[in-house]
Design a protein around this motif. Structure first.
Motif, PDB file in Angstrom:
ATOM      1  N   ILE A 125       5.375  15.786  36.578  1.00 37.01           N
ATOM      2  CA  ILE A 125       6.704  15.854  35.982  1.00 37.01           C
ATOM      3  C   ILE A 125       6.730  16.934  34.899  1.00 37.01           C
ATOM      4  O   ILE A 125       5.771  17.110  34.155  1.00 37.01           O
ATOM      5  N   VAL A 127       9.429  18.262  31.966  1.00 40.40           N
ATOM      6  CA  VAL A 127      10.733  18.001  31.333  1.00 40.40           C
ATOM      7  C   VAL A 127      11.622  19.237  31.296  1.00 40.40           C
ATOM      8  O   VAL A 127      12.837  19.126  31.135  1.00 40.40           O
ATOM      9  N   HIS A 132      13.763  18.132  37.888  1.00 42.47           N
ATOM     10  CA  HIS A 132      13.055  16.899  37.511  1.00 42.47           C
ATOM     11  C   HIS A 132      13.903  15.994  36.624  1.00 42.47           C
ATOM     12  O   HIS A 132      13.449  14.940  36.197  1.00 42.47           O
ATOM     13  N   SER A 136      12.960  12.517  34.593  1.00 43.57           N
ATOM     14  CA  SER A 136      12.765  12.515  33.137  1.00 43.57           C
ATOM     15  C   SER A 136      13.738  11.549  32.481  1.00 43.57           C
ATOM     16  O   SER A 136      13.371  10.796  31.574  1.00 43.57           O
ATOM     17  N   LEU A 139      12.773   7.901  32.763  1.00 39.41           N
ATOM     18  CA  LEU A 139      11.715   7.518  31.814  1.00 39.41           C
ATOM     19  C   LEU A 139      12.255   7.451  30.389  1.00 39.41           C
ATOM     20  O   LEU A 139      11.985   6.496  29.657  1.00 39.41           O
ATOM     21  N   PRO A 146       8.128  11.403  28.974  1.00 39.23           N
ATOM     22  CA  PRO A 146       7.608  11.861  30.279  1.00 39.23           C
ATOM     23  C   PRO A 146       6.266  12.589  30.149  1.00 39.23           C
ATOM     24  O   PRO A 146       5.517  12.659  31.120  1.00 39.23           O
ATOM     25  N   ILE A 165       8.727   7.849  41.301  1.00 40.19           N
ATOM     26  CA  ILE A 165       7.750   8.260  40.295  1.00 40.19           C
ATOM     27  C   ILE A 165       6.436   7.599  40.669  1.00 40.19           C
ATOM     28  O   ILE A 165       6.382   6.374  40.862  1.00 40.19           O
TER      29      ILE A 165
END
Ligand SMILES: [Zn+2]
Length: 323
Positions: A125, A127, A132, A136, A139, A146, A165
């Motif tokens: 991942i 940010v 993504h 992000s 989370l 992240p 994820i």
């Protein structure tokens, strides 16, 4: 088994040094004048305790897993407990020895091994990568950074492999399993590849941390830097792995019936339990971190941690009413 403080008659007073004081019950039996100055004391260390009289000098104690010592037998007799009852408690205590030995031996000679495991395809991942963002945001909405864990995601995959994820499980930095959390509404929400005895996030526990916080779910663990047992039991291998950390363990169960049942196992293993006074809507650690923030949640967990069965029972009843 038995609660020495409720067996000893009379007023009790807790002192700064951790002793509970009362008028000693031994002195008359030892040929001294009865104590009227609260010179008897009991001090606990987990289930174990010591008794000391600063009037006549009588001393004894109790260690779970050992039989009741002759002086402790006398002490219980001074309190009017019948011999047969004392023998029964003594045997009960001995029965705990097997479990305690088991944990001790496993601690010394850790043979914890997990099979290597291959992760499904995914990308780390990022940010800053727009593609993504959904991942992000998921989370961040759960109050998890992240960048705090090597999350893998599948932004380009289609079908069952898409939209998930992947959370790798590591032990001593080797991959030993994983879970996939699907972000759409497909059932099941999670697919787990977990070896028995594994405890999630154990690798992230730092040696200088004072305690280890045990939770039920992965996101609970991630949001408080704790570990997760990932079901509502702590099996013996997990207990061994947790024991290898050599630090006090605080269980924070989910606030549902199975979570509350987990408390019994934790007490048996000598862990502390924390059931902070969170709002009704807060069902687990992750909910609490989302609602109150990480630090306030951590403080509330540490403040509510106790190994007092009576306190835990009271809190458990309070929460059970709301379920
Ligand atoms: Zn005495």
């Amino acid at each position: 088994m038995f609660d020495i403080l409720s067996i000893i008659p009379g007023k009790k007073k807790n002192t700064q040094s951790g002793w509970t004081s009362f008028n000693a019950i031994c002195c008359g039996f030892k040929g001294h004048k009865p104590d009227q100055r609260m010179r008897g004391g009991v001090k606990f260390d987990g289930e174990n305790w010591a008794y000391a009289c600063f009037n006549c000098g009588f001393k004894t104690g109790f260690t779970l897993g050992k039989s009741i010592a002759p002086n402790t037998r006398k002490l219980l007799q001074f309190c009017g407990i019948e011999d047969a009852q004392i023998t029964k408690w003594s045997l009960e205590s001995l029965q705990h020895r097997d479990l305690l030995d088991y944990i001790r031996v496993k601690k010394q000679k850790s043979r914890i091994k997990f099979q290597d495991h291959t992760l499904p395809a995914g990308e780390l991942i990022d940010v800053n990568n727009k593609k993504h963002d959904t991942f992000s945001e998921y989370l961040l909405n759960r109050a998890i950074d992240p960048d705090s864990y090597p999350f893998l995601i599948t932004p380009h995959e289609k079908g069952r492999n898409g939209n998930r994820i992947i959370i790798p499980y590591t032990y001593k930095n080797k991959i030993v399993g994983h879970t996939s959390r699907f972000l759409d509404n497909r059932i099941p929400k999670y697919i787990n590849e977990q070896q028995p005895g594994y405890v999630f996030n154990i690798d992230s526990q730092k040696p200088d941390w004072q305690v280890c916080i045990v939770t039920e779910g992965i996101f609970d663990a991630l949001s408080i830097d704790g570990v997760a047992v990932m079901h509502n039991d702590i099996n013996n291998d997990q207990a061994m792995l947790l024991g290898s950390l050599n630090k006090p363990i605080i269980l924070v169960p989910d606030r549902d019936t199975t979570g509350l049942a987990l408390c019994d196992k934790a007490l048996e293993l000598g862990y502390q339990i924390s059931l902070p006074n969170w709002d009704t809507g807060v069902k687990d650690v992750n909910d609490a971190v989302v609602k109150y923030g990480k630090l306030p949640t951590l403080i509330s967990i540490l403040q509510a941690a106790t190994s007092s069965k009576i306190k835990i029972e009271l809190q458990r009843k309070k929460i059970a009413k709301r379920i």
